[in-house]
Scaffold this motif. Structure first.
Motif, PDB file in Angstrom:
ATOM      1  N   TYR A  14       7.074 -31.991  80.628  1.00  0.00           N
ATOM      2  CA  TYR A  14       6.133 -31.673  81.523  1.00  0.00           C
ATOM      3  C   TYR A  14       6.646 -31.867  82.955  1.00  0.00           C
ATOM      4  O   TYR A  14       6.645 -30.994  83.933  1.00  0.00           O
ATOM      5  CB  TYR A  14       4.813 -32.390  81.473  1.00  0.00           C
ATOM      6  CG  TYR A  14       3.704 -32.044  82.428  1.00  0.00           C
ATOM      7  CD1 TYR A  14       2.663 -31.223  82.053  1.00  0.00           C
ATOM      8  CD2 TYR A  14       3.804 -32.551  83.561  1.00  0.00           C
ATOM      9  CE1 TYR A  14       1.719 -31.061  82.957  1.00  0.00           C
ATOM     10  CE2 TYR A  14       2.743 -32.469  84.583  1.00  0.00           C
ATOM     11  CZ  TYR A  14       1.654 -31.784  83.989  1.00  0.00           C
ATOM     12  OH  TYR A  14       0.458 -31.440  84.858  1.00  0.00           O
ATOM     13  N   THR A  46       2.418 -28.358  77.748  1.00  0.00           N
ATOM     14  CA  THR A  46       3.944 -27.873  78.368  1.00  0.00           C
ATOM     15  C   THR A  46       4.623 -27.081  77.151  1.00  0.00           C
ATOM     16  O   THR A  46       3.755 -26.740  76.159  1.00  0.00           O
ATOM     17  CB  THR A  46       4.742 -29.265  78.664  1.00  0.00           C
ATOM     18  OG1 THR A  46       6.172 -29.006  79.148  1.00  0.00           O
ATOM     19  CG2 THR A  46       5.021 -30.144  77.237  1.00  0.00           C
ATOM     20  N   PHE A  54       7.370 -25.882  81.213  1.00  0.00           N
ATOM     21  CA  PHE A  54       6.606 -25.569  82.311  1.00  0.00           C
ATOM     22  C   PHE A  54       5.584 -26.786  82.306  1.00  0.00           C
ATOM     23  O   PHE A  54       5.278 -27.645  81.425  1.00  0.00           O
ATOM     24  CB  PHE A  54       5.930 -24.452  82.041  1.00  0.00           C
ATOM     25  CG  PHE A  54       5.030 -24.183  80.808  1.00  0.00           C
ATOM     26  CD1 PHE A  54       3.615 -24.616  80.572  1.00  0.00           C
ATOM     27  CD2 PHE A  54       5.870 -23.822  79.451  1.00  0.00           C
ATOM     28  CE1 PHE A  54       3.101 -24.456  79.418  1.00  0.00           C
ATOM     29  CE2 PHE A  54       5.147 -23.677  78.331  1.00  0.00           C
ATOM     30  CZ  PHE A  54       3.794 -24.084  78.189  1.00  0.00           C
ATOM     31  N   LEU A  56       1.347 -27.324  82.863  1.00  0.00           N
ATOM     32  CA  LEU A  56      -0.068 -26.763  82.989  1.00  0.00           C
ATOM     33  C   LEU A  56      -1.196 -27.734  83.006  1.00  0.00           C
ATOM     34  O   LEU A  56      -1.094 -28.552  82.188  1.00  0.00           O
ATOM     35  CB  LEU A  56      -0.260 -25.531  81.784  1.00  0.00           C
ATOM     36  CG  LEU A  56      -1.591 -24.991  81.755  1.00  0.00           C
ATOM     37  CD1 LEU A  56      -1.811 -24.028  82.999  1.00  0.00           C
ATOM     38  CD2 LEU A  56      -1.713 -24.370  80.504  1.00  0.00           C
ATOM     39  N   LEU A  65      -0.497 -24.007  87.368  1.00  0.00           N
ATOM     40  CA  LEU A  65       0.944 -23.649  86.398  1.00  0.00           C
ATOM     41  C   LEU A  65       2.164 -23.818  87.493  1.00  0.00           C
ATOM     42  O   LEU A  65       2.168 -23.425  88.542  1.00  0.00           O
ATOM     43  CB  LEU A  65       0.600 -22.562  85.804  1.00  0.00           C
ATOM     44  CG  LEU A  65       2.098 -22.009  85.151  1.00  0.00           C
ATOM     45  CD1 LEU A  65       2.132 -23.018  83.723  1.00  0.00           C
ATOM     46  CD2 LEU A  65       2.085 -20.781  84.772  1.00  0.00           C
ATOM     47  N   ALA A  69       5.744 -20.122  81.856  1.00  0.00           N
ATOM     48  CA  ALA A  69       5.379 -20.175  80.358  1.00  0.00           C
ATOM     49  C   ALA A  69       5.304 -18.815  79.677  1.00  0.00           C
ATOM     50  O   ALA A  69       5.178 -17.742  80.596  1.00  0.00           O
ATOM     51  CB  ALA A  69       3.918 -20.473  80.285  1.00  0.00           C
ATOM     52  N   LEU A  74       0.294 -17.892  77.125  1.00  0.00           N
ATOM     53  CA  LEU A  74      -0.679 -18.557  78.083  1.00  0.00           C
ATOM     54  C   LEU A  74      -2.037 -17.879  78.108  1.00  0.00           C
ATOM     55  O   LEU A  74      -2.969 -18.684  78.278  1.00  0.00           O
ATOM     56  CB  LEU A  74       0.366 -18.286  79.333  1.00  0.00           C
ATOM     57  CG  LEU A  74      -0.755 -19.051  80.726  1.00  0.00           C
ATOM     58  CD1 LEU A  74      -0.877 -20.329  80.529  1.00  0.00           C
ATOM     59  CD2 LEU A  74       0.223 -18.511  81.681  1.00  0.00           C
ATOM     60  N   LEU A  86      -6.386 -19.247  87.678  1.00  0.00           N
ATOM     61  CA  LEU A  86      -5.015 -19.951  87.413  1.00  0.00           C
ATOM     62  C   LEU A  86      -4.105 -19.668  88.838  1.00  0.00           C
ATOM     63  O   LEU A  86      -4.053 -18.758  89.310  1.00  0.00           O
ATOM     64  CB  LEU A  86      -4.116 -19.220  86.435  1.00  0.00           C
ATOM     65  CG  LEU A  86      -2.865 -19.961  86.070  1.00  0.00           C
ATOM     66  CD1 LEU A  86      -2.838 -21.104  85.767  1.00  0.00           C
ATOM     67  CD2 LEU A  86      -1.724 -19.205  85.305  1.00  0.00           C
ATOM     68  N   MET A  88      -0.737 -20.426  90.881  1.00  0.00           N
ATOM     69  CA  MET A  88       0.553 -20.586  90.425  1.00  0.00           C
ATOM     70  C   MET A  88       1.851 -20.158  91.804  1.00  0.00           C
ATOM     71  O   MET A  88       1.040 -19.416  92.418  1.00  0.00           O
ATOM     72  CB  MET A  88       1.136 -19.892  89.097  1.00  0.00           C
ATOM     73  CG  MET A  88       0.690 -18.491  89.215  1.00  0.00           C
ATOM     74  SD  MET A  88       0.873 -17.653  87.496  1.00  0.00           S
ATOM     75  CE  MET A  88       2.668 -17.716  87.231  1.00  0.00           C
TER      76      MET A  88
END
Length: 259
Positions: A14, A46, A54, A56, A65, A69, A74, A86, A88
């Protein structure tokens, strides 16, 4: 394969996914504060051993995130967890999701300094404000005004936990007897500080309190050797550009496509 962050191996994978930027800072700080505390509502995920790392983090219907992924895996996980948004800054989005809004990323380098506006007349700085008063101010304003009492209570609990662990730095300004404005770094991790929740009491806006607080807090953190970043909602870019913060890219909030 996506797995929950349990044990040192998953925690290491992670952390390996966390680079720079406000999303990575937020993910690192919240995992440090809330991993292993299921009552907090936070869940962390992860990649499996040998997979590209990754990070999350999920709470309620929102997730963040960092890293890359598998888009199909995901999407399945987020659907199972009933996540509806989400955030990112890079990588491929979940399969079947679409961009909903874009947030500009602004920053200040460690050791940097912004021009410091003078204190507005009648405003007094508080570097250790009551966090309940801060949460209440945000609940009356743009930050949490439409989210309800539960969002205010969650914000207060999170802010207390982060502050008590040295993962947050929150300032405010008082005008007469009223807590009138606030700005805070609600995530401090990995040499970074992420500013958020900038708010001024509606009747006291346009006096310069927000500019004064943000510049002062950003300068204080940068002089501690931290890189400072923040996510800016559409329509607020000119405010932060005028302070002297540097635009460094963007983060995208994704939502599932309508069936």
């Amino acid at each position: 394969m996506i797995c929950a962050v349990k044990g040192p191996g998953a925690a290491r994978r992670y952390r390996a996914a966390l680079g720079g930027g406000p999303t990575a800072c937020s993910l690192g700080a919240r995992c440090a504060a809330f991993a292993g505390l299921p009552a907090s509502g936070w869940r962390f995920f992860t990649g499996g051993e040998g997979a590209e790392p990754f990070a999350l983090a999920v709470r309620g219907a929102a997730a963040q995130l960092a890293g890359r992924a598998d888009p199909e895996e995901l999407a399945l996980l987020l659907e199972m967890l009933k996540v509806r948004e989400l955030r990112m800054e890079q990588g491929a989005p979940p399969r079947g999701w679409q961009p909903a809004r874009e947030l500009a990323v602004f920053g200040l380098a460690p050791g940097g300094r912004l021009p410091q506006p003078p204190a507005p007349a009648g405003f007094c700085l508080e570097t250790e404000p009551s966090l309940w008063e801060v949460a209440d101010l945000l609940a009356r304003g743009r930050e949490l005004g439409e989210a309800g009492a539960q969002a205010r209570d969650n914000f207060y609990a999170d802010a207390c936990a982060m502050k008590n662990r040295g993962l947050a730095c929150i300032w405010a300004a008082r005008f007469e007897s009223c807590l009138a404005a606030t700005a805070g770094a609600y995530a401090m991790w990995g040499g970074q500080a992420c500013l958020a929740a900038v708010e001024t009491e509606e009747k006291l806006r346009h006096k310069g309190a927000g500019r004064w607080l943000v510049a002062g807090l950003a300068n204080y953190l940068a002089q501690q050797g931290l890189g400072v970043s923040l996510l800016c909602a559409p329509g607020r870019e000119r405010f932060y550009q005028a302070l002297g913060l540097e635009k460094r890219g963007s983060a995208v909030c994704w939502r599932p496509k309508a069936p």
